[in-house]
Design a protein around this motif. Sequence first.
Motif, PDB file in Angstrom:
ATOM      1  N   PRO A 202      35.278  41.515  48.167  1.00  0.00           N
ATOM      2  CA  PRO A 202      35.339  41.565  49.628  1.00  0.00           C
ATOM      3  C   PRO A 202      34.655  40.320  50.225  1.00  0.00           C
ATOM      4  O   PRO A 202      33.788  39.723  49.578  1.00  0.00           O
ATOM      5  CB  PRO A 202      34.547  42.830  49.977  1.00  0.00           C
ATOM      6  N   THR A 206      27.573  38.568  50.749  1.00  0.00           N
ATOM      7  CA  THR A 206      27.172  37.275  50.179  1.00  0.00           C
ATOM      8  C   THR A 206      28.048  36.822  49.010  1.00  0.00           C
ATOM      9  O   THR A 206      28.456  35.663  48.947  1.00  0.00           O
ATOM     10  CB  THR A 206      25.704  37.393  49.710  1.00  0.00           C
ATOM     11  N   HIS A 207      28.335  37.727  48.080  1.00  0.00           N
ATOM     12  CA  HIS A 207      29.024  37.329  46.859  1.00  0.00           C
ATOM     13  C   HIS A 207      30.411  36.718  47.160  1.00  0.00           C
ATOM     14  O   HIS A 207      30.709  35.598  46.766  1.00  0.00           O
ATOM     15  CB  HIS A 207      29.140  38.541  45.928  1.00  0.00           C
ATOM     16  N   LYS A 228      41.925  43.031  47.454  1.00  0.00           N
ATOM     17  CA  LYS A 228      40.868  43.801  46.799  1.00  0.00           C
ATOM     18  C   LYS A 228      41.040  43.673  45.286  1.00  0.00           C
ATOM     19  O   LYS A 228      42.007  43.065  44.828  1.00  0.00           O
ATOM     20  CB  LYS A 228      40.894  45.272  47.235  1.00  0.00           C
ATOM     21  N   THR A 249      31.513  46.014  37.634  1.00  0.00           N
ATOM     22  CA  THR A 249      32.648  46.954  37.585  1.00  0.00           C
ATOM     23  C   THR A 249      33.969  46.231  37.297  1.00  0.00           C
ATOM     24  O   THR A 249      34.837  46.764  36.609  1.00  0.00           O
ATOM     25  CB  THR A 249      32.738  47.756  38.915  1.00  0.00           C
ATOM     26  N   ARG A 253      36.176  47.462  34.118  1.00  0.00           N
ATOM     27  CA  ARG A 253      37.566  47.893  34.327  1.00  0.00           C
ATOM     28  C   ARG A 253      38.538  47.021  33.528  1.00  0.00           C
ATOM     29  O   ARG A 253      39.496  47.520  32.948  1.00  0.00           O
ATOM     30  CB  ARG A 253      37.926  47.854  35.819  1.00  0.00           C
ATOM     31  N   ARG A 297      24.388  35.760  36.985  1.00  0.00           N
ATOM     32  CA  ARG A 297      23.447  35.140  37.937  1.00  0.00           C
ATOM     33  C   ARG A 297      22.863  36.238  38.815  1.00  0.00           C
ATOM     34  O   ARG A 297      23.352  37.380  38.833  1.00  0.00           O
ATOM     35  CB  ARG A 297      24.116  34.009  38.710  1.00  0.00           C
ATOM     36  N   GLY A 299      21.062  37.191  42.792  1.00  0.00           N
ATOM     37  CA  GLY A 299      20.812  36.748  44.163  1.00  0.00           C
ATOM     38  C   GLY A 299      20.598  37.923  45.090  1.00  0.00           C
ATOM     39  O   GLY A 299      20.516  39.076  44.649  1.00  0.00           O
ATOM     40  N   GLY A 403      28.648  49.926  42.100  1.00  0.00           N
ATOM     41  CA  GLY A 403      29.792  49.001  42.127  1.00  0.00           C
ATOM     42  C   GLY A 403      29.498  47.748  42.944  1.00  0.00           C
ATOM     43  O   GLY A 403      30.394  47.176  43.543  1.00  0.00           O
ATOM     44  N   TYR A 405      27.630  47.608  45.650  1.00  0.00           N
ATOM     45  CA  TYR A 405      27.211  47.933  47.020  1.00  0.00           C
ATOM     46  C   TYR A 405      25.840  48.599  46.988  1.00  0.00           C
ATOM     47  O   TYR A 405      25.603  49.498  46.166  1.00  0.00           O
ATOM     48  CB  TYR A 405      28.185  48.913  47.681  1.00  0.00           C
ATOM     49  N   PHE A 435      30.921  52.616  38.105  1.00  0.00           N
ATOM     50  CA  PHE A 435      30.151  51.968  39.179  1.00  0.00           C
ATOM     51  C   PHE A 435      28.784  51.467  38.715  1.00  0.00           C
ATOM     52  O   PHE A 435      28.022  50.939  39.520  1.00  0.00           O
ATOM     53  CB  PHE A 435      29.992  52.922  40.363  1.00  0.00           C
ATOM     54  N   TYR A 466      31.307  54.814  50.075  1.00  0.00           N
ATOM     55  CA  TYR A 466      30.555  54.436  48.873  1.00  0.00           C
ATOM     56  C   TYR A 466      29.107  54.951  48.897  1.00  0.00           C
ATOM     57  O   TYR A 466      28.452  54.979  47.868  1.00  0.00           O
ATOM     58  CB  TYR A 466      30.600  52.918  48.636  1.00  0.00           C
ATOM     59  N   LYS A 470      28.518  61.183  44.691  1.00  0.00           N
ATOM     60  CA  LYS A 470      29.643  61.495  43.794  1.00  0.00           C
ATOM     61  C   LYS A 470      29.417  62.865  43.169  1.00  0.00           C
ATOM     62  O   LYS A 470      30.324  63.425  42.557  1.00  0.00           O
ATOM     63  CB  LYS A 470      29.758  60.446  42.676  1.00  0.00           C
TER      64      LYS A 470
HETATM   65  C1  MLC Z   1      34.777  52.193  46.405  1.00  0.00           C
HETATM   66  N1  MLC Z   1      34.283  53.444  46.293  1.00  0.00           N
HETATM   67  C2  MLC Z   1      33.053  53.376  45.837  1.00  0.00           C
HETATM   68  C3  MLC Z   1      32.779  52.014  45.663  1.00  0.00           C
HETATM   69  N2  MLC Z   1      33.860  51.297  46.031  1.00  0.00           N
HETATM   70  N3  MLC Z   1      32.155  54.332  45.544  1.00  0.00           N
HETATM   71  C4  MLC Z   1      30.977  53.943  45.065  1.00  0.00           C
HETATM   72  N4  MLC Z   1      30.646  52.639  44.870  1.00  0.00           N
HETATM   73  C5  MLC Z   1      31.524  51.662  45.163  1.00  0.00           C
HETATM   74  N5  MLC Z   1      31.213  50.365  44.993  1.00  0.00           N
HETATM   75  C6  MLC Z   1      34.957  54.710  46.530  1.00  0.00           C
HETATM   76  C7  MLC Z   1      36.291  54.610  47.135  1.00  0.00           C
HETATM   77  O1  MLC Z   1      36.137  54.775  48.511  1.00  0.00           O
HETATM   78  C8  MLC Z   1      37.053  55.745  46.472  1.00  0.00           C
HETATM   79  O2  MLC Z   1      36.660  56.973  46.994  1.00  0.00           O
HETATM   80  C9  MLC Z   1      36.538  55.742  45.119  1.00  0.00           C
HETATM   81  O3  MLC Z   1      35.211  55.212  45.264  1.00  0.00           O
HETATM   82  C10 MLC Z   1      37.300  54.925  44.106  1.00  0.00           C
HETATM   83  O4  MLC Z   1      38.046  53.946  44.775  1.00  0.00           O
HETATM   84  P1  MLC Z   1      38.581  52.687  44.087  1.00  0.00           P
HETATM   85  O5  MLC Z   1      39.893  52.355  44.691  1.00  0.00           O
HETATM   86  O6  MLC Z   1      38.521  52.796  42.609  1.00  0.00           O
HETATM   87  O7  MLC Z   1      37.528  51.627  44.591  1.00  0.00           O
HETATM   88  P2  MLC Z   1      37.783  50.158  44.540  1.00  0.00           P
HETATM   89  O8  MLC Z   1      38.526  49.723  45.757  1.00  0.00           O
HETATM   90  O9  MLC Z   1      38.416  49.783  43.272  1.00  0.00           O
HETATM   91  O10 MLC Z   1      36.329  49.583  44.627  1.00  0.00           O
HETATM   92  C11 MLC Z   1      35.477  49.436  43.545  1.00  0.00           C
HETATM   93  C12 MLC Z   1      35.011  47.997  43.535  1.00  0.00           C
HETATM   94  C13 MLC Z   1      34.522  47.661  44.971  1.00  0.00           C
HETATM   95  C14 MLC Z   1      33.885  47.874  42.530  1.00  0.00           C
HETATM   96  C15 MLC Z   1      36.147  47.065  43.151  1.00  0.00           C
HETATM   97  O11 MLC Z   1      33.518  48.581  45.350  1.00  0.00           O
HETATM   98  C16 MLC Z   1      34.052  46.271  45.104  1.00  0.00           C
HETATM   99  O12 MLC Z   1      34.835  45.354  45.316  1.00  0.00           O
HETATM  100  N6  MLC Z   1      32.742  46.050  45.015  1.00  0.00           N
HETATM  101  C17 MLC Z   1      32.140  44.735  45.210  1.00  0.00           C
HETATM  102  C18 MLC Z   1      30.958  44.835  46.099  1.00  0.00           C
HETATM  103  C19 MLC Z   1      30.367  43.456  46.421  1.00  0.00           C
HETATM  104  O13 MLC Z   1      31.090  42.502  46.691  1.00  0.00           O
HETATM  105  N7  MLC Z   1      29.081  43.356  46.391  1.00  0.00           N
HETATM  106  C20 MLC Z   1      28.372  42.096  46.665  1.00  0.00           C
HETATM  107  C21 MLC Z   1      27.206  42.347  47.585  1.00  0.00           C
HETATM  108  S1  MLC Z   1      26.335  40.808  47.816  1.00  0.00           S
HETATM  109  P3  MLC Z   1      37.690  58.178  47.152  1.00  0.00           P
HETATM  110  O14 MLC Z   1      36.847  59.381  47.018  1.00  0.00           O
HETATM  111  O15 MLC Z   1      38.245  57.965  48.498  1.00  0.00           O
HETATM  112  O16 MLC Z   1      38.684  58.065  46.028  1.00  0.00           O
HETATM  113  C22 MLC Z   1      24.997  40.940  46.782  1.00  0.00           C
HETATM  114  C23 MLC Z   1      24.197  39.714  46.523  1.00  0.00           C
HETATM  115  C24 MLC Z   1      24.600  39.178  45.198  1.00  0.00           C
HETATM  116  O17 MLC Z   1      24.765  41.946  46.203  1.00  0.00           O
HETATM  117  O18 MLC Z   1      23.740  38.934  44.353  1.00  0.00           O
HETATM  118  O19 MLC Z   1      25.806  39.006  45.010  1.00  0.00           O
END
Ligand code: MLC
Length: 504
Positions: A202, A206-207, A228, A249, A253, A297, A299, A403, A405, A435, A466, A470
């Motif tokens: 997303p 930051t990432h 996504k 994750t 996956r 890494r 951050g 995951g 977040y 996750f 999220y 769960k």
């Molecule tokens: C989605 N869901 C999550 C979730 N993401 N639940 C818990 N944790 C998560 N991270 C929910 C959905 O709403 C859905 O619920 C179910 O879980 C499964 O959906 P999915 O389609 O499998 O989810 P998906 O879209 O594939 O998302 C998983 C993911 C995504 C890991 C791909 O969460 C993601 O892109 N995460 C990246 C986060 C990120 O960019 N973090 C950086 C932060 S910056 P239901 O019940 O409706 O089915 C930072 C600083 C640094 O931290 O060092 O980088």
Amino acid sequence: MTNPMYETLFAPLADAPRPFLTLADGRKISAAAFHDLIARFSHTLRACGLEPGDRVAVQASKTPQMLALYGAAMASGIVFLPLNTAYTPDELEYFVSDCGARLLLVDPGRVDALAPLAKRLGIALQSLGPGGSFDALAAGHPTRITPAARSGDDLAALLYTSGTTGRSKGAMLSQNNLLSNAETLVELWRFTEKDVLLHALPIFHTHGLFVASNVILRAGAQMIFLPKFDLDQVFDLLDQATTMMGVPTFYTRLLGDPRLSRETVGHMRLFVSGSAPLLAETHLQWSERTGHAILERYGMTETNMLTSNPYDGARRPGTVGFPLPGVDLRIADPASGTEMPQGETGMIEVKGPNVFQGYWQMPEKTAEEFRDDGYFMTGDLGMIDDQGYVNIVGRAKDLIISGGYNVYPKEVELTLDDMPGVLESAVIGLPHPDFGEAVVAVLVPTGEGPDERQILGELSEKLARYKQPKAFIILPELPRNTMGKVQKAELRKTYKAYFKDTAA
Ligand code: MLC
Ligand code: AMP
């Protein structure tokens, strides 16, 4: 330079025929066409009445338009505030009102639902992306711009992070905070204009925004820009990429899919992981299966990137590598801030051009998180091993990372405690195969007991998906120590295998 961020990252796109973005359907957007959009959006922001220093908040799908809005905000000197698309209107309202945004941009399908909120806050509302009202306004504007004058110390972005107590805080990031980090990473990870990054993160954190997009912009490289993380899309397009950045994750996956092999990733140059701990086991499985050592890494929103495993040299599983050039990192006694001897565990504290300017309108909170000598306390517990690699061994903050977040248990507990049938709650993170950690609520019921479905229904109005548990575990009482404090460590130990062998 009159506007370092714009001039360094975005101006080089102007008039360049080279490809910049490849979309999921194979469509390509050239650097020149993308810059035209930035210019039009920049004029439109100004036409909407925004002045340099004003905030624009955006909660919209990951589209080229969303990324162009970021460039337009930089060109216009406007502070960019991206918001997780999973936030509920309740959550959104706090961020938008706290930062005093002048304009809120959302997906076209969300305008009706958010119009009352915008009216209540007295903020302009437009929609962004295909069919969006902002895009329609932009069509009439020119594709040339004179950027607003900004210095490296001016604010570029505000990113909200939750806290262990109280309200979410807006981390103020200056142009120099972001640029210095992008420059360091381009060099360290050897990005050049030949690179193509598979971008499936997303862009509201930051990432995906600052690490991935800024590095690509700084290197003059290109991205496969996916809405996504979708396994089929990733496997379809991977052969056009040279690098990928992801949360753990992504890697688990991909490992779970039979299509992953040495051949499918043979042409790749680099895989980077961060935002959450990458299990050593995942690192090793990935090496065995693909022949690539993932570069891990570390951050934070407040600091951008802090450490990295080396490009050349051993990438040690279970470690986050060395402090980045220009970053001072020490392990300190959490109470006194005194530096600890090498090999001992303490608070990771950092200083450098990447460290943020403080929390938006919260000088006391800002002061609480810095030492007198200017080091920022990350809230992560770490140790530096005999080879100088930083190991993250725990967290001083009560935080769950699911995951990639962040979920702050306090926020979920406060919401649960208000619900009928709940006497009290303790929210913990348990190991989860997909996750990494998953949010679990331990509930003590009142007489009648809680109705889980009703609770989940009510939670979805208040908290992003999220953050919602769960699983629920019902207990007659919470384990407490003699001081009356809930013993979450004991709960985590008792239920550590809760999700073991559970299919993701
Ligand atoms: C989605 N869901 C999550 C979730 N993401 N639940 C818990 N944790 C998560 N991270 C929910 C959905 O709403 C859905 O619920 C179910 O879980 C499964 O959906 P999915 O389609 O499998 O989810 P998906 O879209 O594939 O998302 C998983 C993911 C995504 C890991 C791909 O969460 C993601 O892109 N995460 C990246 C986060 C990120 O960019 N973090 C950086 C932060 S910056 P239901 O019940 O409706 O089915 C930072 C600083 C640094 O931290 O060092 O980088
Ligand atoms: P955020 O506030 O979303 O920026 O999350 C920052 C937090 O993510 C850090 O304080 C760490 O706890 C965690 N984090 C980021 N990268 C890593 C990593 N590689 N390993 C372990 N934890 C990480």
